[in-house]
Design an enzyme around this catalytic site. Structure first.
Site, PDB file in Angstrom:
ATOM      1  N   CYS A   1       0.961  -1.283   0.120  1.00  0.00           N
ATOM      2  CA  CYS A   1       0.002  -0.184   0.019  1.00  0.00           C
ATOM      3  C   CYS A   1       1.064   1.401  -0.082  1.00  0.00           C
ATOM      4  O   CYS A   1       0.346   2.416  -0.647  1.00  0.00           O
ATOM      5  CB  CYS A   1      -0.935   0.014   1.260  1.00  0.00           C
ATOM      6  SG  CYS A   1      -0.214  -0.426   2.791  1.00  0.00           S
TER       7      CYS A   1
ATOM      8  N   HIS B   1      -1.919   0.490   7.362  1.00  0.00           N
ATOM      9  CA  HIS B   1      -2.263   0.705   5.786  1.00  0.00           C
ATOM     10  C   HIS B   1      -1.940   2.318   5.462  1.00  0.00           C
ATOM     11  O   HIS B   1      -1.522   3.105   6.562  1.00  0.00           O
ATOM     12  CB  HIS B   1      -3.589   0.769   5.704  1.00  0.00           C
ATOM     13  CG  HIS B   1      -4.294   0.641   4.106  1.00  0.00           C
ATOM     14  ND1 HIS B   1      -3.691  -0.073   3.671  1.00  0.00           N
ATOM     15  CD2 HIS B   1      -5.342   1.281   3.757  1.00  0.00           C
ATOM     16  CE1 HIS B   1      -4.516   0.012   2.233  1.00  0.00           C
ATOM     17  NE2 HIS B   1      -5.565   0.975   2.375  1.00  0.00           N
TER      18      HIS B   1
ATOM     19  N   ASP C   1      -8.390   5.607  -1.727  1.00  0.00           N
ATOM     20  CA  ASP C   1      -7.575   4.359  -1.572  1.00  0.00           C
ATOM     21  C   ASP C   1      -7.017   3.843  -2.640  1.00  0.00           C
ATOM     22  O   ASP C   1      -7.550   2.926  -3.271  1.00  0.00           O
ATOM     23  CB  ASP C   1      -8.143   3.404  -0.666  1.00  0.00           C
ATOM     24  CG  ASP C   1      -7.187   2.392   0.106  1.00  0.00           C
ATOM     25  OD1 ASP C   1      -6.120   2.254  -0.331  1.00  0.00           O
ATOM     26  OD2 ASP C   1      -7.643   1.829   0.906  1.00  0.00           O
TER      27      ASP C   1
END
Lengths: 667, 310
Positions: A422, A466, A482
Site C-alpha cells: 500500500c 495501511h 485508497d
C-alpha cells in the site's frame, strides 16, 4: 508457705548469637523466590548473566546442602566487579532500564553468595521484590501479572521463614501462610487501586530505553515500512462501538498525515495541535466508540475518519490527526466520536503549497504522464479517476515482497516493477496527483480489523497497518482515495489475507477467519478477550477512567481530595474491622483471663511487662522484688490467678475476689 | 496427717542440705525424681558430692543403700547376683547382688560395658530381675542414682540415647558458691555428718507420698502449656527429633512431684519450668545447624519460645 524462688532466677537465659543464621529451609524458599523473580528477565539479559545467576543460585544451594562455608570476601568482590564490568561492556552504560535490571540481577547473585544471616536474608527479599517489579517494565500482560503474583507468594513465604525461623512451618505451610496474608491484603489493594488519586503521566520518570522496541506506525514512510509492519500480529488497539460496527469501507483509522516528499521518503509537517476539534461539515450519523490503545511510545491517537471529539489531554491538528500531550506508554483508553461522511472546508494557501510540493528533480516519466492528464482534463476529479484507472487496468500486483526500486522510485514502480504494497500505491498516487496539480497528501494508519464475538469488541493489529491518500476537491474538501483498493479491492472488503498475492508471509492471527486451525484461532480470540478486559479495567485505569468509574458509581464528579478522604476512610475502616475482630476474640475469653490480662497490661505500662514464657507466680514475685511497696496486693493477685487458672475448682467467690483486687490495684 | 508427712519432706531437704551445702535445688530435684518414681542421672566431675548426696538421701529416707562402682570388667552377675553351689545343702543357692537394695548408687556407669549397663537399666525399667529363669522382685521403693563423668570419655561406654531416656532426670551439681564452700571447709568431716543424719521418714511413708502424686491437680491450661512445649520441640529446626510421649509423661510426673514438694495441690507452669531442664536436657539433641549449643542453651530456647497461655 515457703518458696524457693531465689535459685530460680539463675536459670540460664539463651545467649543470643550476634546474628542468627538462615535456616536451610528459609534459604531454599528464598532461592526459589529469587529464581522466579529473575526468570522472566532471562529473555532480555545477556546469556552470560543468566548463566551466572543460575550457577550462583545452584552453588548457594549446594553450600547450604553440604554445610560448606561461604566463599571468601575477596572472591565476592572480584565477582561483583567482574559482573559490573560485564554489564558495562554489554550495555555501554550502567543506567537505564536494561542495564539497570542487568546490574540488579548481577548484584542479587553476588548478595546470594554473601547471605548467611537474617539481615542479608531480609536485604535479598527486598531486592527480590524489586526484581519482581522490574518485570512490569517489560510486560504488564495478564499472564505476567499472574506469574508475578506467584513469585510474590513464594517471596512472602521465604520472608515468613526468615523472620520466624522457629515457627515450625514445614512443607507447603509457608505458602499457605503467604496466601492468607495476600488474601487479607486484597481488600486494601482494591481500595488503593480504585481510590488512590491517579495523576496524568507516569508516577515517576522512567529511563528513555524503557519504552524501546515497540512495534507500530512510524512518522515516516518509505517503500517497505508498512509491508514490514504488517508481518506482526501484535495488537495495535482495540475498540468498542456503542452501536453497530461500521462497514469495512469506513474502517479507516487515521494516524500520522504525511505531507513532505523527498523522492523516496514521506514525512510529517510539524503541525501544532489545537485543543478544539478541527471543524468540518458532518453529513449523516455519528459513530461513537471507545479505543483501548496499546503502548506505542508515540503521541498519536487513532480515530476513524473523521474525528469530531477530543479525548482529555489531547489535541487535533489541522489535518485531523489526534495527538496526546505525552507519549502513550501505558494502556490508554479514550472515548471518540467520528463522522464517516463529511465535507471539509476551504484549502488555505499554506496547505495548497504543501499539498502540491514535489522534489525538484526525478521521476520524469511520472511527471510527464501527470502533465498529460492536466492538459487533457480540466476537472481534478477526472485526473483522480485517470490515476485509479491506471492502477486498475495495468498489470499491477499487490504483494508483501516487491522488488527493490531504483533512484527514481516512482517511475521505477509505475513503469517497471508494478509490484508493491500500500505504501507504494499511496506514494505513487499522491505523486501523480501533485504533479497533475491536485493537492494531495498521504495518510497512514490502520484499515480494517476484526470483531471478537466473545467480548463484543474490535481488534486492530499491526497487520492492519495501511497507507492511503487524500486529495482536495473543491466540492468535497479533503476526500479519501485508497489507490490500493483499485489494485486489490479485496484489501478493504475482506482484509489483507484475502487480497495478497503472497498471503503465506502473514502471521497466523492476521490471516482472518474460516481457514485451517479455526479452533486455535478461536482460542486465541478468547485469550484476547481476557486480555482486553484486563486492559480496559486494570491497565487503562488512569485519571480519566477513574473519574468516570467513580461518577458511574453515583458519586458525581470526584476530585483527588475527596478520593484521598474516601481512601483513608476505607483503609481506616479495614483497620477498625481488624481491631474489632481481635477484640471479639479477646472478649470470648473467660473473666479470669481477662482480669489477669488487665492486670498485666497495667503493669506493662509501667515497664513491668510479663514475659511471654513467665508463669504467674514468677511474674508477681519479680514485680514484688522490684516494687516492694506493691508486694502484698501483687502476690495476692498472682496467688488467686494461679489458683483459679490451674487449681482444681474455681469458686465464683474467688473469681469475684480476683476481679475486685485487680480493679482496686493501683500503681 | 497430711501436713505431717509433707513436713517430713521439708525435714529431709533440710537434713540433706546440711550435708551437701548450697545445693538445695539439686536436692529438691533429686527428691522430686524419687517421688515421681523415676531414676536420676548425675553428670559431674569427681568430688562434687554425688556419692554424698545419694548416701544422705538414703539415710534420711531410711532406705537400704548400696553403692556399685562400675568398672570395665564388671559383669551383669556382679550386679544382679548369682546362684552358687553349696556343698553342705547340695543345691544352688541364690546370692543376691547389690541391686537388691532400695537406693542404689551406680557410680561411673559409663565405665562398664554395654552388656552390664543394660542389665542394670533393664532392672530399673522392670522393677524386677530374672536370673536363671527365675524372676525376682526388687525391693520397693527402688531408686537408682547413676553418675557419670562427662569430662573423661576415654575407655568409657557412653550411654546411648535410648538408655538415657530411662532416667527421668539428669542433673549437674556444679561447684558450690563461695559461701557454701567456706562452710564446707570450716565444717567437720562429711562422713561423720552422714553417720549422724537422722532418719526422717519410713519407706512406707515415702510410698504413701508417691501415691499422692496422682492427686495433684493438672488443669487444662497447664496441659495446653505442656503440649505447646512438646509441639515446639518437634517442630523447631533446632533439635534433632522432638520430645517423645514418654518424655511428656515424665515431665508432667516430675512437675507434679515438684508441686507436691512445694505443698501445692495443683501444678503451675512454674513447676513445669523448674523441672524442664532436668527432665528434657538429656533427651534433646541439637540439630546439625545448632551443634555448638549446649543442652542448657537449647532448653533455655525451648522455654523462651513457648508462651504460657494467659
Amino acid at each position: 508457705m515457703r518458696w524457693s524462688w531465689k535459685n530460680r532466677s539463675r536459670r540460664t537465659k539463651p545467649a543470643k548469637p550476634p546474628e542468627a543464621p538462615l535456616s536451610s529451609l528459609a534459604l531454599a524458599w528464598l532461592l526459589a523466590a529469587l529464581v522466579l523473580a529473575a526468570a522472566p528477565h532471562a529473555v532480555e539479559l545477556p546469556v552470560w548473566l543468566s548463566a551466572l545467576f543460575a550457577v550462583v543460585a545452584g552453588w548457594r544451594g549446594f553450600i547450604a546442602l553440604r554445610g560448606l562455608s561461604l566463599p571468601p570476601r575477596g572472591l565476592l568482590l572480584a565477582l561483583a566487579l567482574l559482573a559490573g564490568a560485564g554489564v558495562l561492556i554489554d550495555y555501554r552504560t550502567l543506567f537505564g532500564r536494561d542495564a539497570g535490571v542487568a546490574l540488579m540481577v548481577a548484584m542479587a547473585a553476588c548478595k546470594l553468595l554473601e547471605t548467611g544471616g537474617l539481615r542479608d536474608g531480609v536485604v535479598l527479599v527486598f531486592l527480590g521484590y524489586l526484581l519482581v517489579m522490574s518485570n512490569l517494565l517489560y510486560s504488564q500482560e495478564i499472564l505476567m501479572v499472574a506469574y508475578l503474583f506467584a513469585a510474590v507468594l513464594v517471596m512472602l513465604a521465604a520472608q515468613a521463614l526468615i523472620h520466624r525461623p522457629h515457627s515450625g512451618l514445614r512443607g507447603w505451610a509457608p505458602l499457605r501462610l503467604a496466601g492468607g496474608m495476600v488474601l487479607q491484603a486484597i481488600p486494601v489493594m482494591l481500595v488503593l487501586f480504585i481510590l488512590f488519586p491517579r495523576i496524568p503521566g507516569p508516577l515517576w520518570g522512567l529511563p528513555k530505553d524503557a519504552y524501546k522496541g515497540r512495534t507500530g506506525l512510524s512518522d515516516e514512510m518509505m517503500p517497505g515500512t508498512v509491508s514490514e509492519l504488517v508481518r506482526s500480529d501484535t495488537v495495535a488497539f482495540r475498540a468498542r462501538f456503542a452501536a453497530a460496527t461500521p462497514p469495512p469501507n469506513q474502517r479507516y483509522w487515521r494516524g500520522p498525515v504525511l505531507w513532505r516528499f523527498d523522492g523516496r521518503r514521506w514525512s510529517r509537517h510539524e503541525e501544532l495541535p489545537a485543543n478544539t476539534p478541527t471543524p468540518f461539515v458532518a453529513e449523516g450519523a455519528a459513530v461513537d466508540y471507545s479505543v483501548i490503545l496499546e503502548p506505542s511510545n508515540r503521541r498519536w491517537l487513532f480515530a476513524l475518519d473523521l474525528p469530531a471529539s477530543l479525548p482529555p489531554r489531547a489535541g487535533m491538528t489541522a489535518s485531523f490527526q489526534l495527538l496526546r500531550d505525552q507519549p502513550i506508554n501505558e494502556v490508554y483508553r479514550y472515548e471518540m466520536r467520528s463522522y464517516p461522511h463529511y465535507r471539509t472546508g476551504e484549502l488555505t494557501a499554506a496547505e495548497r503549497f504543501r499539498g502540491l510540493q514535489l522534489p525538484a528533480r526525478g521521476d520524469p516519466r511520472a511527471r510527464a504522464l501527470a502533465a498529460q492528464w492536466r492538459e487533457r482534463m480540466t476537472r481534478p476529479e477526472d485526473r483522480v479517476g485517470a490515476a485509479l484507472a491506471l492502477f486498475r487496468e495495468q498489470a499491477f500486483y499487490y504483494t508483501l515482497t516487491p522488488p527493490l526500486l531504483g533512484p527514481d522510485s516512482v517511475d521505477d514502480f509505475l513503469f517497471r516493477t508494478r509490484q508493491g504494497f500500500c505504501e507504494h500505491y499511496a506514494s505513487a498516487f499522491v505523486f501523480l496527483m501533485r504533479a497533475a496539480g491536485v493537492p494531495a497528501r498521504v495518510v497512514t494508519g490502520y484499515q480494517g480489523g476484526e470483531t471478537n464475538d466473545l467480548g463484543g469488541y474490535f481488534i486492530v493489529r499491526q497487520s492492519d497497518a495501511h497507507a492511503w491518500a487524500e486529495v482536495w476537491l473543491a466540492e468535497r474538501g479533503w476526500a479519501r482515495v485508497d489507490p490500493t483498493a483499485a489494485v486489490a479491492p479485496g484489501r478493504v472488503r475482506e482484509g489483507l489475507y484475502a487480497a495478497l498475492a503472497d498471503p503465506g508471509l502473514l502471521p497466523f492471527l492476521a490471516r482472518g477467519g474460516g481457514g485451517e486451525y479455526e479452533w486455535l484461532r478461536q482460542l486465541a480470540l478468547s485469550w484476547d478477550s481476557l486480555n482486553n478486559s484486563w486492559n480496559e479495567w486494570a491497565l487503562a485505569y488512569g485519571p480519566d477512567r477513574q473519574k468516570e468509574f467513580l461518577s458511574g458509581l453515583g458519586f458525581g464528579p470526584v476530585d483527588w481530595a475527596e478520593m484521598t478522604v474516601a481512601m483513608t476512610v476505607a483503609l481506616g475502616g479495614f483497620g477498625l474491622l481488624a481491631v474489632v475482630w481481635r477484640w471479639g476474640q479477646r472478649g470470648a475469653r473467660d473473666p479470669v483471663a481477662r482480669a489477669w490480662q488487665r492486670f498485666c497490661a497495667r503493669l506493662a505500662r509501667r515497664g513491668l511487662a510479663r514475659g511471654a514464657h513467665e508463669g504467674p507466680l514468677d511474674f508477681t514475685e519479680r514485680v514484688a522484688a522490684s516494687r516492694p511497696e506493691l508486694a502484698a496486693p501483687v502476690r495476692e493477685i498472682g496467688r488467686l490467678y494461679a489458683l483459679l487458672r490451674y487449681g482444681p475448682t474455681g469458686s465464683p467467690a474467688d473469681v469475684r475476689q480476683l476481679r475486685r483486687r485487680v480493679g482496686q490495684f493501683r500503681l | 496427717m497430711v501436713a505431717v508427712l509433707e513436713d517430713r519432706l521439708d525435714l529431709v531437704i533440710q537434713q540433706v542440705g546440711s550435708t551437701i551445702l548450697g545445693k538445695e535445688r539439686a536436692i529438691r530435684l533429686a527428691l522430686s525424681c524419687l517421688l515421681a518414681r523415676g531414676h536420676l542421672l548425675i553428670e559431674d566431675l569427681p568430688g562434687m558430692g554425688k556419692t554424698t548426696l545419694a548416701h544422705a538421701l538414703a539415710r534420711c529416707l531410711g532406705l537400704h543403700y548400696q553403692r556399685i562402682q562400675f568398672t570395665s570388667d564388671l559383669l551383669p552377675a556382679d550386679i544382679l547376683g548369682a546362684a552358687v553351689y553349696e556343698r553342705q545343702r547340695e543345691t544352688f543357692v541364690f546370692h543376691p547382688g547389690p541391686i537388691f537394695a532400695q537406693l542404689i548408687l551406680a557410680d561411673e556407669i559409663n565405665r562398664a560395658t554395654p552388656k552390664t549397663q543394660s542389665a542394670l537399666l533393664e532392672a530399673m525399667e522392670e522393677g524386677q530381675v530374672t536370673i536363671e529363669g527365675e524372676t525376682r522382685k526388687l525391693p520397693a521403693p527402688f531408686f537408682v542414682i547413676a553418675t557419670q563423668n562427662p569430662a573423661y570419655q576415654i575407655g568409657t561406654f557412653p550411654l546411648p540415647e535410648s538408655q538415657l531416656d530411662r532416667f527421668l532426670m539428669r542433673i549437674e551439681l556444679g561447684y558450690p558458691d563461695a559461701q557454701a564452700e567456706r562452710a564446707l571447709l570450716e565444717g567437720e568431716d562429711r562422713r561423720e555428718i552422714l553417720a549422724r543424719l537422722p532418719v526422717c521418714m519410713t519407706p512406707a511413708q515415702l510410698h504413701e507420698l508417691q501415691g499422692r502424686l496422682t492427686g495433684v491437680h493438672v488443669a487444662p491450661p497447664l496441659l495446653d502449656y505442656v503440649q505447646a512445649l512438646l509441639a515446639f520441640s518437634r517442630q523447631t529446626s533446632r533439635f534433632r527429633g522432638g520430645l517423645s510421649p514418654r518424655a511428656g509423661l515424665g515431665l508432667l510426673r516430675a512437675a507434679r512431684a515438684w508441686a507436691l514438694l512445694h505443698r501445692r495441690g495443683h501444678v503451675l507452669p512454674e513447676d513445669v519450668q523448674a523441672v524442664l531442664p532436668a527432665v528434657v536436657g538429656h533427651r534433646l539433641h541439637p540439630s546439625d545447624d545448632h551443634l555448638e549449643q549446649s543442652s542448657a542453651t537449647l532448653v533455655g530456647q525451648l522455654l523462651g519460645a513457648v508462651a504460657v497461655p494467659a
